[in-house]
Design a protein around this motif. Sequence first.
Motif, mmCIF file in Angstrom:
data_model
loop_
_atom_site.group_PDB
_atom_site.id
_atom_site.type_symbol
_atom_site.label_atom_id
_atom_site.label_comp_id
_atom_site.label_asym_id
_atom_site.label_seq_id
_atom_site.Cartn_x
_atom_site.Cartn_y
_atom_site.Cartn_z
ATOM 1 N N PHE A 142 -43.564 -68.193 25.909
ATOM 2 C CA PHE A 142 -43.880 -69.342 25.057
ATOM 3 C C PHE A 142 -44.023 -70.616 25.888
ATOM 4 C CE2 PHE A 142 -41.369 -66.613 22.050
ATOM 5 C CZ PHE A 142 -42.447 -66.243 21.264
ATOM 6 N N LEU A 143 -43.101 -70.809 26.845
ATOM 7 C CA LEU A 143 -43.164 -72.014 27.658
ATOM 8 C C LEU A 143 -44.294 -71.958 28.673
ATOM 9 C CD1 LEU A 143 -39.433 -72.952 28.278
ATOM 10 C CD2 LEU A 143 -41.035 -73.850 26.610
ATOM 11 N N VAL A 144 -44.654 -70.767 29.103
ATOM 12 C CA VAL A 144 -45.799 -70.639 30.005
ATOM 13 C C VAL A 144 -47.071 -71.091 29.294
ATOM 14 C CG1 VAL A 144 -47.241 -69.009 31.267
ATOM 15 C CG2 VAL A 144 -44.767 -68.811 31.393
ATOM 16 N N VAL A 145 -47.236 -70.642 28.054
ATOM 17 C CA VAL A 145 -48.400 -71.067 27.264
ATOM 18 C C VAL A 145 -48.370 -72.575 27.050
ATOM 19 C CG1 VAL A 145 -49.544 -70.879 25.021
ATOM 20 C CG2 VAL A 145 -48.621 -68.837 26.128
ATOM 21 N N SER A 146 -47.187 -73.105 26.755
ATOM 22 C CA SER A 146 -47.056 -74.545 26.539
ATOM 23 C C SER A 146 -47.408 -75.325 27.800
ATOM 24 C CB SER A 146 -45.624 -74.870 26.097
ATOM 25 O OG SER A 146 -45.495 -76.220 25.754
ATOM 26 N N GLY B 112 -44.082 -78.305 20.393
ATOM 27 C CA GLY B 112 -42.868 -78.224 19.581
ATOM 28 C C GLY B 112 -42.645 -76.835 19.018
ATOM 29 N N LEU B 113 -43.710 -76.215 18.518
ATOM 30 C CA LEU B 113 -43.594 -74.874 17.948
ATOM 31 C C LEU B 113 -43.211 -73.852 19.016
ATOM 32 C CD1 LEU B 113 -43.936 -72.898 15.604
ATOM 33 C CD2 LEU B 113 -46.383 -72.775 16.160
ATOM 34 N N LEU B 114 -43.858 -73.920 20.163
ATOM 35 C CA LEU B 114 -43.568 -72.963 21.236
ATOM 36 C C LEU B 114 -42.158 -73.159 21.790
ATOM 37 C CD1 LEU B 114 -47.030 -73.135 23.036
ATOM 38 C CD2 LEU B 114 -46.089 -71.155 21.832
ATOM 39 N N LEU B 115 -41.722 -74.416 21.879
ATOM 40 C CA LEU B 115 -40.360 -74.674 22.337
ATOM 41 C C LEU B 115 -39.340 -74.139 21.334
ATOM 42 C CD1 LEU B 115 -38.501 -75.961 24.429
ATOM 43 C CD2 LEU B 115 -38.714 -78.130 23.193
ATOM 44 N N PHE B 116 -39.630 -74.295 20.040
ATOM 45 C CA PHE B 116 -38.742 -73.756 19.004
ATOM 46 C C PHE B 116 -38.657 -72.231 19.105
ATOM 47 C CE2 PHE B 116 -38.504 -71.774 14.784
ATOM 48 C CZ PHE B 116 -37.237 -72.179 14.398
ATOM 49 N N LEU B 117 -39.792 -71.585 19.298
ATOM 50 C CA LEU B 117 -39.795 -70.126 19.422
ATOM 51 C C LEU B 117 -39.026 -69.679 20.660
ATOM 52 C CD1 LEU B 117 -43.499 -69.357 18.416
ATOM 53 C CD2 LEU B 117 -41.440 -68.887 17.076
ATOM 54 N N TYR B 118 -39.209 -70.414 21.760
ATOM 55 C CA TYR B 118 -38.482 -70.072 22.991
ATOM 56 C C TYR B 118 -36.972 -70.163 22.775
ATOM 57 C CZ TYR B 118 -35.993 -71.403 27.238
ATOM 58 O OH TYR B 118 -35.052 -71.523 28.222
ATOM 59 N N GLU C 209 -33.806 -68.308 32.001
ATOM 60 C CA GLU C 209 -33.734 -69.653 31.428
ATOM 61 C C GLU C 209 -34.079 -70.704 32.471
ATOM 62 O OE1 GLU C 209 -29.874 -70.104 29.808
ATOM 63 O OE2 GLU C 209 -30.230 -68.776 28.102
ATOM 64 N N TRP C 210 -33.519 -70.562 33.671
ATOM 65 C CA TRP C 210 -33.804 -71.558 34.704
ATOM 66 C C TRP C 210 -35.221 -71.429 35.225
ATOM 67 C CZ3 TRP C 210 -31.620 -75.915 36.237
ATOM 68 C CH2 TRP C 210 -30.342 -76.180 35.750
ATOM 69 N N TRP C 211 -35.746 -70.194 35.221
ATOM 70 C CA TRP C 211 -37.142 -70.016 35.605
ATOM 71 C C TRP C 211 -38.052 -70.752 34.635
ATOM 72 C CZ3 TRP C 211 -41.079 -67.336 32.929
ATOM 73 C CH2 TRP C 211 -42.241 -67.120 33.667
ATOM 74 N N ALA C 212 -37.629 -70.810 33.374
ATOM 75 C CA ALA C 212 -38.458 -71.463 32.357
ATOM 76 C C ALA C 212 -38.360 -72.979 32.411
ATOM 77 C CB ALA C 212 -38.048 -70.984 30.962
ATOM 78 N N GLN C 213 -37.331 -73.512 33.061
ATOM 79 C CA GLN C 213 -37.151 -74.957 33.041
ATOM 80 C C GLN C 213 -38.317 -75.693 33.682
ATOM 81 O OE1 GLN C 213 -34.643 -76.392 31.314
ATOM 82 N NE2 GLN C 213 -34.183 -74.274 30.793
ATOM 83 N N ASP C 214 -38.848 -75.150 34.796
ATOM 84 C CA ASP C 214 -39.925 -75.864 35.460
ATOM 85 C C ASP C 214 -41.183 -75.899 34.611
ATOM 86 O OD1 ASP C 214 -39.620 -73.134 36.055
ATOM 87 O OD2 ASP C 214 -41.265 -73.225 37.480
ATOM 88 N N PHE C 215 -41.400 -74.855 33.776
ATOM 89 C CA PHE C 215 -42.543 -74.889 32.879
ATOM 90 C C PHE C 215 -42.307 -75.890 31.758
ATOM 91 C CE2 PHE C 215 -43.038 -70.668 34.776
ATOM 92 C CZ PHE C 215 -44.358 -70.759 35.175
#
Length: 263
Positions: free
Chosen positions: A2-6, A30-36, A65-71
Amino acid sequence: MFLVVSALLGYIYSSHLDTAPPRWVHLAHGLLLFLYQTFDAVDGKQARRTSSSSPLGELFDHGAEWWAQDFRKSIPLLSWVPLPFIPDIPLYIIVMILMILFAVIPTIGSNVSNVQKVVEARKGSMVLALAMLLPFIALLTGVAVWSYLSPSDIMRNQPHLLVIGTGFAFGYLVGRMILAHLCDEPKGLKTGMCMSLVFLPFAIANALTAKINAGIPLVDELLVLFLYCAYTVGLYLHLAVSVVHEIKDALGIYCFRITRKEA
Protein backbone atom coordinates in the motif's frame (compact mmCIF):
# COMPACT_ATOMS: atom_id res chain seq x y z
CA MET A 1 2.51 -2.71 -0.95
CA PHE A 2 0.00 0.00 0.00
CA LEU A 3 2.78 2.43 0.89
CA VAL A 4 4.76 1.52 -2.20
CA VAL A 5 1.78 2.49 -4.35
CA SER A 6 1.36 5.67 -2.31
CA ALA A 7 5.02 6.56 -2.73
CA LEU A 8 4.82 5.94 -6.47
CA LEU A 9 1.86 8.29 -6.71
CA GLY A 10 3.85 10.89 -4.80
CA TYR A 11 6.81 10.48 -7.12
CA ILE A 12 4.70 10.66 -10.27
CA TYR A 13 2.75 13.76 -9.29
CA SER A 14 5.39 15.55 -7.18
CA SER A 15 8.80 14.19 -8.10
CA HIS A 16 10.65 16.94 -6.22
CA LEU A 17 8.11 17.37 -3.41
CA ASP A 18 7.67 20.99 -4.46
CA THR A 19 4.46 20.95 -6.52
CA ALA A 20 0.86 20.32 -5.58
CA PRO A 21 -0.49 16.99 -6.89
CA PRO A 22 -4.20 16.54 -7.69
CA ARG A 23 -6.50 16.40 -4.68
CA TRP A 24 -7.42 12.77 -5.39
CA VAL A 25 -3.78 11.83 -4.79
CA HIS A 26 -4.08 13.06 -1.19
CA LEU A 27 -7.26 11.04 -0.76
CA ALA A 28 -5.42 8.00 -2.12
CA HIS A 29 -2.54 8.63 0.31
CA GLY A 30 -4.94 8.66 3.25
CA LEU A 31 -6.79 5.54 2.11
CA LEU A 32 -3.60 3.58 1.41
CA LEU A 33 -2.09 4.64 4.73
CA PHE A 34 -5.26 3.51 6.52
CA LEU A 35 -5.12 0.13 4.78
CA TYR A 36 -1.44 -0.25 5.64
CA GLN A 37 -2.01 0.49 9.32
CA THR A 38 -5.07 -1.77 9.46
CA PHE A 39 -3.32 -4.78 7.97
CA ASP A 40 -0.24 -4.06 10.07
CA ALA A 41 -2.39 -4.22 13.20
CA VAL A 42 -4.25 -7.43 12.38
CA ASP A 43 -1.28 -9.59 11.36
CA GLY A 44 -0.30 -10.16 14.98
CA LYS A 45 -3.85 -11.13 15.89
CA GLN A 46 -3.91 -13.58 13.00
CA ALA A 47 -0.61 -15.09 14.10
CA ARG A 48 -1.89 -15.59 17.64
CA ARG A 49 -5.18 -16.99 16.39
CA THR A 50 -3.39 -19.61 14.31
CA SER A 51 -0.72 -20.21 16.99
CA SER A 52 1.95 -19.35 14.44
CA SER A 53 3.69 -16.47 16.20
CA SER A 54 7.46 -16.82 16.43
CA PRO A 55 10.66 -14.76 16.73
CA LEU A 56 10.87 -14.89 12.94
CA GLY A 57 7.44 -13.32 12.70
CA GLU A 58 8.40 -10.60 15.15
CA LEU A 59 11.57 -9.83 13.24
CA PHE A 60 9.77 -9.84 9.91
CA ASP A 61 6.95 -7.65 11.20
CA HIS A 62 9.19 -4.96 12.69
CA GLY A 63 11.59 -5.13 9.78
CA ALA A 64 8.80 -4.68 7.26
CA GLU A 65 7.44 -1.74 9.23
CA TRP A 66 10.77 0.06 9.14
CA TRP A 67 11.23 -0.84 5.50
CA ALA A 68 7.93 0.90 4.85
CA GLN A 69 8.90 4.07 6.69
CA ASP A 70 11.05 5.42 3.87
CA PHE A 71 8.16 5.02 1.43
CA ARG A 72 5.83 6.77 3.85
CA LYS A 73 8.26 9.67 4.15
CA SER A 74 8.39 10.09 0.38
CA ILE A 75 4.70 11.06 0.32
CA PRO A 76 4.13 14.81 -0.19
CA LEU A 77 2.38 15.95 2.97
CA LEU A 78 1.84 19.66 2.74
CA SER A 79 2.05 20.44 -0.96
CA TRP A 80 -1.62 21.46 -1.09
CA VAL A 81 -1.45 23.87 1.87
CA PRO A 82 -1.09 27.55 0.87
CA LEU A 83 1.82 29.14 2.70
CA PRO A 84 1.83 32.81 1.67
CA PHE A 85 3.42 33.92 4.93
CA ILE A 86 6.69 32.06 4.24
CA PRO A 87 7.02 32.11 0.45
CA ASP A 88 10.83 32.00 0.34
CA ILE A 89 11.23 28.71 2.20
CA PRO A 90 11.16 25.58 0.00
CA LEU A 91 8.35 23.19 0.79
CA TYR A 92 10.66 20.27 1.55
CA ILE A 93 12.42 22.37 4.20
CA ILE A 94 9.07 23.14 5.84
CA VAL A 95 8.12 19.46 5.79
CA MET A 96 11.46 18.46 7.32
CA ILE A 97 11.20 21.09 10.06
CA LEU A 98 7.66 20.04 10.96
CA MET A 99 8.63 16.36 10.98
CA ILE A 100 11.58 17.08 13.27
CA LEU A 101 9.56 19.27 15.65
CA PHE A 102 6.40 17.21 15.90
CA ALA A 103 7.56 13.67 15.14
CA VAL A 104 11.29 13.09 15.57
CA ILE A 105 11.97 15.06 18.76
CA PRO A 106 8.88 13.87 20.71
CA THR A 107 9.51 10.28 19.64
CA ILE A 108 13.16 10.39 20.67
CA GLY A 109 12.27 11.96 24.00
CA SER A 110 9.64 9.34 24.73
CA ASN A 111 11.91 6.48 23.71
CA VAL A 112 14.84 7.70 25.81
CA SER A 113 12.52 8.06 28.79
CA ASN A 114 11.24 4.51 28.35
CA VAL A 115 14.76 3.14 28.00
CA GLN A 116 15.83 4.96 31.15
CA LYS A 117 12.99 3.40 33.12
CA VAL A 118 13.95 -0.09 31.96
CA VAL A 119 17.66 0.49 32.64
CA GLU A 120 16.95 1.78 36.13
CA ALA A 121 14.68 -1.18 36.84
CA ARG A 122 17.39 -3.62 35.73
CA LYS A 123 20.24 -1.58 37.25
CA GLY A 124 22.04 -1.45 33.93
CA SER A 125 24.14 1.14 32.13
CA MET A 126 22.37 3.95 30.30
CA VAL A 127 25.50 4.58 28.24
CA LEU A 128 25.57 1.04 26.89
CA ALA A 129 21.83 1.08 26.31
CA LEU A 130 22.08 4.20 24.14
CA ALA A 131 25.33 3.22 22.41
CA MET A 132 23.43 1.56 19.58
CA LEU A 133 22.01 4.96 18.66
CA LEU A 134 25.43 6.19 17.53
CA PRO A 135 25.16 4.66 14.03
CA PHE A 136 21.78 6.36 13.58
CA ILE A 137 23.28 9.71 14.55
CA ALA A 138 26.24 9.12 12.25
CA LEU A 139 23.91 8.19 9.39
CA LEU A 140 21.79 11.32 9.78
CA THR A 141 24.89 13.49 10.12
CA GLY A 142 26.51 11.94 7.06
CA VAL A 143 23.41 12.39 4.91
CA ALA A 144 23.02 15.99 6.11
CA VAL A 145 26.67 16.78 5.30
CA TRP A 146 26.35 15.15 1.88
CA SER A 147 23.19 17.13 1.14
CA TYR A 148 24.83 20.36 2.26
CA LEU A 149 27.94 19.83 0.13
CA SER A 150 26.08 18.42 -2.85
CA PRO A 151 26.84 20.48 -5.98
CA SER A 152 23.61 19.27 -7.60
CA ASP A 153 21.48 19.84 -4.47
CA ILE A 154 20.30 16.25 -4.16
CA MET A 155 17.86 17.08 -1.37
CA ARG A 156 15.97 19.44 -3.64
CA ASN A 157 16.32 17.62 -6.96
CA GLN A 158 16.24 13.95 -5.92
CA PRO A 159 14.49 13.80 -2.53
CA HIS A 160 12.77 10.47 -3.21
CA LEU A 161 16.00 8.62 -3.99
CA LEU A 162 17.78 10.12 -0.99
CA VAL A 163 14.91 9.22 1.34
CA ILE A 164 14.63 5.68 -0.01
CA GLY A 165 18.37 5.01 0.23
CA THR A 166 18.57 6.42 3.73
CA GLY A 167 15.37 4.62 4.71
CA PHE A 168 16.84 1.24 3.82
CA ALA A 169 19.97 2.12 5.78
CA PHE A 170 17.72 2.90 8.75
CA GLY A 171 15.90 -0.37 8.19
CA TYR A 172 19.19 -2.24 8.32
CA LEU A 173 20.13 -0.56 11.60
CA VAL A 174 16.74 -1.31 13.11
CA GLY A 175 16.96 -4.90 11.93
CA ARG A 176 20.29 -5.29 13.67
CA MET A 177 18.82 -3.85 16.87
CA ILE A 178 15.83 -6.19 16.75
CA LEU A 179 18.13 -9.13 16.10
CA ALA A 180 20.27 -8.18 19.10
CA HIS A 181 17.11 -8.02 21.22
CA LEU A 182 15.81 -11.38 20.03
CA CYS A 183 19.18 -13.04 20.65
CA ASP A 184 19.54 -11.32 24.04
CA GLU A 185 22.95 -9.99 23.08
CA PRO A 186 24.88 -7.77 25.51
CA LYS A 187 23.95 -4.12 25.25
CA GLY A 188 26.35 -1.83 23.44
CA LEU A 189 27.50 -0.73 20.01
CA LYS A 190 27.48 -3.47 17.36
CA THR A 191 30.24 -3.16 14.79
CA GLY A 192 28.07 -4.76 12.11
CA MET A 193 25.73 -1.78 12.26
CA CYS A 194 28.46 0.43 10.82
CA MET A 195 28.10 -1.32 7.46
CA SER A 196 25.23 1.06 6.72
CA LEU A 197 27.69 3.97 6.91
CA VAL A 198 30.33 2.63 4.52
CA PHE A 199 29.02 4.42 1.43
CA LEU A 200 28.68 7.90 2.92
CA PRO A 201 32.41 8.81 3.08
CA PHE A 202 32.66 8.16 -0.67
CA ALA A 203 29.56 10.26 -1.37
CA ILE A 204 30.85 13.14 0.77
CA ALA A 205 34.34 12.94 -0.76
CA ASN A 206 32.82 12.97 -4.23
CA ALA A 207 30.82 16.09 -3.36
CA LEU A 208 33.99 17.74 -2.06
CA THR A 209 35.77 17.15 -5.37
CA ALA A 210 33.36 19.64 -6.92
CA LYS A 211 34.97 22.35 -4.77
CA ILE A 212 38.27 21.93 -6.61
CA ASN A 213 36.89 21.04 -10.02
CA ALA A 214 34.80 24.05 -11.01
CA GLY A 215 31.66 22.68 -9.39
CA ILE A 216 31.79 19.34 -11.20
CA PRO A 217 32.13 16.25 -8.99
CA LEU A 218 34.43 13.40 -9.93
CA VAL A 219 31.43 11.06 -10.34
CA ASP A 220 28.00 12.24 -11.42
CA GLU A 221 25.91 12.63 -8.28
CA LEU A 222 22.84 11.03 -9.76
CA LEU A 223 24.90 7.90 -10.36
CA VAL A 224 26.27 8.13 -6.82
CA LEU A 225 22.72 8.41 -5.49
CA PHE A 226 21.61 5.35 -7.46
CA LEU A 227 24.63 3.44 -6.15
CA TYR A 228 23.77 4.56 -2.63
CA CYS A 229 20.24 3.20 -3.01
CA ALA A 230 21.51 -0.04 -4.55
CA TYR A 231 24.02 -0.50 -1.72
CA THR A 232 21.55 0.09 1.11
CA VAL A 233 18.84 -2.03 -0.53
CA GLY A 234 21.31 -4.86 -1.07
CA LEU A 235 22.62 -4.56 2.48
CA TYR A 236 19.12 -4.70 3.93
CA LEU A 237 18.01 -7.62 1.76
CA HIS A 238 21.17 -9.58 2.58
CA LEU A 239 20.49 -9.15 6.30
CA ALA A 240 16.82 -10.05 5.93
CA VAL A 241 17.35 -13.16 3.81
CA SER A 242 20.25 -14.52 5.85
CA VAL A 243 18.51 -13.99 9.20
CA VAL A 244 15.23 -15.47 7.97
CA HIS A 245 17.01 -18.60 6.76
CA GLU A 246 18.95 -19.00 10.01
CA ILE A 247 15.89 -18.55 12.22
CA LYS A 248 13.63 -20.85 10.23
CA ASP A 249 16.31 -23.55 10.15
CA ALA A 250 16.96 -23.22 13.88
CA LEU A 251 13.26 -23.35 14.81
CA GLY A 252 12.22 -25.84 12.15
CA ILE A 253 9.55 -23.56 10.73
CA TYR A 254 8.71 -22.21 7.30
CA CYS A 255 8.69 -18.68 5.97
CA PHE A 256 5.32 -17.49 4.60
CA ARG A 257 3.74 -20.83 5.44
CA ILE A 258 2.07 -22.18 8.56
CA THR A 259 3.22 -25.62 9.59
CA ARG A 260 0.40 -28.13 9.59
CA LYS A 261 -0.42 -29.53 12.99
CA GLU A 262 -0.75 -33.24 13.47
CA ALA A 263 -4.25 -34.40 14.34
